[in-house]
Scaffold this motif. Structure first.
Motif, short mmCIF file in Angstrom:
data_model
loop_
_atom_site.label_atom_id
_atom_site.label_comp_id
_atom_site.label_asym_id
_atom_site.label_seq_id
_atom_site.Cartn_x
_atom_site.Cartn_y
_atom_site.Cartn_z
N LEU A 9 -4.34 -0.08 -19.88
CA LEU A 9 -5.68 0.09 -20.32
C LEU A 9 -6.24 -1.15 -20.27
O LEU A 9 -7.71 -1.16 -19.94
N ASP A 10 -5.79 -2.43 -20.78
CA ASP A 10 -6.40 -3.51 -20.58
C ASP A 10 -6.83 -3.99 -19.43
O ASP A 10 -7.74 -4.58 -19.17
N LEU A 11 -6.14 -3.90 -18.34
CA LEU A 11 -6.46 -3.95 -17.01
C LEU A 11 -7.75 -3.01 -16.58
O LEU A 11 -8.62 -3.73 -15.71
N ILE A 12 -7.54 -1.84 -16.78
CA ILE A 12 -8.53 -0.81 -16.58
C ILE A 12 -10.02 -1.36 -17.15
O ILE A 12 -10.74 -1.57 -16.55
N VAL A 13 -9.82 -1.89 -18.57
CA VAL A 13 -11.03 -2.12 -19.11
C VAL A 13 -11.57 -3.62 -18.47
O VAL A 13 -12.93 -3.79 -18.24
N ALA A 14 -10.77 -4.43 -17.90
CA ALA A 14 -11.28 -5.75 -17.34
C ALA A 14 -11.82 -5.32 -16.07
O ALA A 14 -12.97 -5.96 -15.62
N ASP A 15 -11.44 -4.45 -15.21
CA ASP A 15 -11.93 -3.85 -14.16
C ASP A 15 -13.39 -3.30 -14.08
O ASP A 15 -14.22 -3.67 -13.53
N ILE A 16 -13.27 -2.46 -15.32
CA ILE A 16 -14.62 -2.01 -15.70
C ILE A 16 -15.81 -3.05 -15.74
O ILE A 16 -16.72 -3.00 -15.36
N GLU A 17 -15.60 -4.03 -16.84
CA GLU A 17 -16.38 -5.05 -16.84
C GLU A 17 -16.67 -5.79 -15.75
O GLU A 17 -17.76 -6.09 -15.67
N THR A 18 -15.59 -5.98 -14.77
CA THR A 18 -16.12 -6.67 -13.49
C THR A 18 -17.30 -5.84 -12.73
O THR A 18 -18.16 -6.44 -12.32
N LEU A 19 -17.13 -4.36 -13.05
CA LEU A 19 -17.98 -3.72 -11.94
C LEU A 19 -19.22 -3.71 -12.79
O LEU A 19 -20.59 -3.60 -12.15
N VAL A 20 -19.23 -3.35 -13.96
CA VAL A 20 -20.69 -3.22 -14.94
C VAL A 20 -21.23 -4.61 -14.74
O VAL A 20 -22.75 -4.40 -14.94
N ASP A 94 -17.29 -2.22 -29.14
CA ASP A 94 -17.34 -2.20 -30.23
C ASP A 94 -16.83 -0.91 -30.79
O ASP A 94 -16.92 0.23 -30.61
N ASP A 95 -15.50 -1.28 -31.73
CA ASP A 95 -14.82 0.01 -32.55
C ASP A 95 -14.53 1.04 -31.25
O ASP A 95 -14.62 2.17 -31.64
N GLY A 96 -14.05 0.48 -30.38
CA GLY A 96 -13.28 1.50 -29.17
C GLY A 96 -14.31 2.27 -28.50
O GLY A 96 -13.91 2.85 -27.70
N VAL A 97 -15.51 1.51 -28.37
CA VAL A 97 -16.64 2.28 -27.58
C VAL A 97 -17.09 0.80 -26.57
O VAL A 97 -17.47 0.17 -27.16
N LEU A 98 -17.01 1.51 -25.53
CA LEU A 98 -17.44 0.38 -24.23
C LEU A 98 -19.00 0.61 -23.90
O LEU A 98 -19.07 1.74 -23.70
#
Length: 371
Positions: A9-20, A94-98
């Motif tokens: 999950l940490d890697l997926i979230v980091a990749d989402i940040e890269t795209l966003v 914030d609080d589990g919401v991206l």
């Protein structure tokens, strides 16, 4: 085929940040090209293969093919958000919401798709297509999507989920029209009787066309943008208006089309010309029924939260593939809400199970639907 259950999950979230954080408004060709390069690099890292870069009318689309396509995983990397949106809506959790522009529609879905396919022990038969103009109605990518879907056993669309994480088992079809009215100009004060008022004719047509809707059938026929005339003291010689049609079935789409084109002019001497037609055929329930049943069975077997299926009014690229007769399941992407709005968000805790669901669905389709 054994599907990998672990999701980083940490890697997926980091990749989402890269795209966003790489903004990609559909109408900015340079921004879409930059975004495509970011998606390409991410996919190459995960999949070990570079995508084809397909540029049509200046818009960049990406395709990964592993053998002859049997399963198409479909998404888009363009968004509705203009450059600079990150200043007022920065990426954050914030609080589990991206949050962040385009996170829900649909950059999280793009990342999930790449991670899901990367986790498969054998990708043979999978095609991933990430387009760059979906938010505009897919003008340059439609043919590409249709060509890639032909011959596939299943199409999985990573558009965001409906409320509560429901997948989209039906989508309305869309028809778009522009109605042109021609009259005759005259001085509105000196000799209005010599004119043919295109605005008045348009008013008659607007009322008649609006009555073509059928709420019980789920059919809406909505006149929208209206223009008429040139000056305040001239009888309008021309008028035009747009019409947005949404339908649940192909039969309704055909009925409205025929009826709209048959409406006659009311004023003597006025003429009417109708442009446009079906933009997307409906994604009807029959197109998704088998894949949805498989998705429900997977959630039960994996002890995931119960999965609901809903029909929605908006269209997607899944409408194109369903219209070809290819089984299509939509809304498999992020769980959250606020698409195209300031409160756009993704529930982080739901990302692993949705990614796992997609892995299982692809695996099952590659195995010919046999668990």
């Amino acid at each position: 085929m054994t599907v990998q259950a672990d999701v980083d999950l940490d890697l997926i979230v980091a990749d989402i940040e890269t795209l966003v954080t790489c903004e990609s408004p559909s109408d900015d060709l340079d921004a879409v090209a930059r975004s495509a390069e970011v998606v390409a690099a991410l996919g190459e890292r995960l999949l070990g293969a570079a995508p084809e870069r397909i540029i049509i009318d200046g818009r960049t689309h990406l395709r990964w093919r592993f053998g002859t396509p049997q399963v198409l995983v479909l998404g888009h990397h363009d968004t509705v958000w203009p450059l600079g949106s990150l200043q007022s809506l920065p990426f954050r959790i914030d609080d589990g919401v991206l949050r962040g522009p385009g996170c829900f529609d649909m950059k999280t879905g793009v990342v999930m798709a790449l991670h899901a396919v990367a986790a498969l022990p054998d990708r043979t038969g999978v095609s991933i297509l990430i387009t760059g103009d979906e938010e505009l109605g897919s003008p340059s990518s439609r043919q590409l999507i249709e060509q890639e879907a032909i011959g596939c056993a299943a199409v999985f669309v990573l558009e965001a989920s409906a409320d509560g994480g429901a997948v989209k088992i039906a989508r309305k079809g869309v028809s778009l029209y522009r109605v042109h009215v021609t009259g005759r100009a005259a001085h509105a004060g000196l000799e209005p009787e010599r004119g043919i008022n295109a605005a008045v004719e348009a008013a008659h047509l607007l009322l008649a066309i609006a009555l073509l809707g059928d709420p019980e059938a789920g059919t809406s026929v909505t006149p929208t943008l209206v223009r008429a005339g040139s000056t305040t003291n001239t009888v309008p010689a021309a008028a035009e208006f747009a019409v947005d049609v949404r339908v649940r079935t192909g039969a309704e789409q055909d009925r409205v089309d025929a009826a709209l084109r048959a409406i006659p002019a009311t004023l003597p001497g006025a003429s009417v010309r109708v442009e446009g037609g079906a933009n997307r055929r409906p994604l009807e329930r029959e197109s998704s029924a088998r894949l949805f049943a498989q998705a429900v069975a997977i959630t039960e077997r994996r002890d995931l939260p119960p999965l609901q299926g809903v029909a929605v009014g908006g269209a997607s690229d899944g409408n194109f593939t369903a219209a070809l007769g290819v089984p299509t399941l939509d809304g498999l992407g992020a769980v959250g809400g606020g698409a195209h709005a300031d409160d756009e968000h993704v529930v982080v805790a739901m990302i692993p199970e949705r990614t796992l669901l997609l892995q299982e669905l692809i695996s099952l389709a590659l195995a010919g639907g046999r668990a």
